[in-house]
Write a protein that holds these residues in place. Sequence first.
Motif, short mmCIF file in Angstrom:
data_model
loop_
_atom_site.label_atom_id
_atom_site.label_comp_id
_atom_site.label_asym_id
_atom_site.label_seq_id
_atom_site.Cartn_x
_atom_site.Cartn_y
_atom_site.Cartn_z
N LEU A 3 0.84 -1.19 0.00
CA LEU A 3 0.00 0.00 0.00
C LEU A 3 0.88 1.24 0.00
N GLU A 28 -1.05 -3.71 2.49
CA GLU A 28 -2.42 -3.41 2.88
C GLU A 28 -2.84 -4.28 4.06
N ARG A 29 -3.49 -3.68 5.05
CA ARG A 29 -4.01 -4.32 6.25
C ARG A 29 -2.90 -4.74 7.23
N ALA A 63 -0.80 3.62 -2.61
CA ALA A 63 -1.91 3.05 -3.38
C ALA A 63 -1.73 3.32 -4.88
N LYS A 155 -7.09 4.93 4.77
CA LYS A 155 -6.63 3.60 4.38
C LYS A 155 -5.35 3.27 5.15
N THR A 187 -4.79 -0.07 7.65
CA THR A 187 -3.35 -0.28 7.71
C THR A 187 -2.75 0.75 8.66
#
Length: 236
Positions: A3, A28-29, A63, A155, A187
Amino acid sequence: MSLLEVEDLRVNYGHIQALKGISLQVAEREVVAILGANGAGKTTLMRTLSGLITPQSGKITFAGTETTRLGADKIVRLGIGQSPEGRRVFGTLSVAENLRLGGFTRPPAEIGQSCEYVYKIFPRLYERRAQLAGTLSGGEQQMLAIGRALVTKPKLLLLDEPSLGLAPIIVRNIFQVLREVRATGVTILIVEQNARMALKLADRGYVLEVGRLQHEGSSKELLASPEIQAAYLGHG
């Protein structure tokens, strides 16, 4: 897929080089911790990622969009929210006004929903919603700073020293909330003096020393490292 990607980032303060070629990735996450002593460059890194400092060279991609020289307002709109070191709440505004200001990039109809979410995870802020932020305790101000960042619906959430100066019981409360935030899919990149707490929250970590990344690994690896234990985990 990352990300956030940082490539060879260099930042100067006058003739002093604060960041000396930093490269890192955040998936991501994922939750990633940045550890390091005072003066290592941690806050400089966070302020550069959020657009408050323009680097001399290097590249930041979030992103799929390069953000290296975008303004802070554009970076917030892309989905990066920050809770800064020192909280930086608007002391002459109420808790509710601080939260609504956090949503300045969002449609008005959605701001109320995000504020309700913050009140749910930080019930103390709901109790204090009409109170001036400058009259809150340090722990309440930290909750407000994190809540204001969450109202942006990020995000990627940047957290700079969320436990600094707080009582242990408040720190445990805040880290429990961060675990809940993580479970929603946000995240997180966290700079934190309490290395043990940070690594228990995080998947991976980087160690920053005098503007350079000297170590990286999974949280389990860093927690087990004698070198990291001696330098950062001695306080238990």
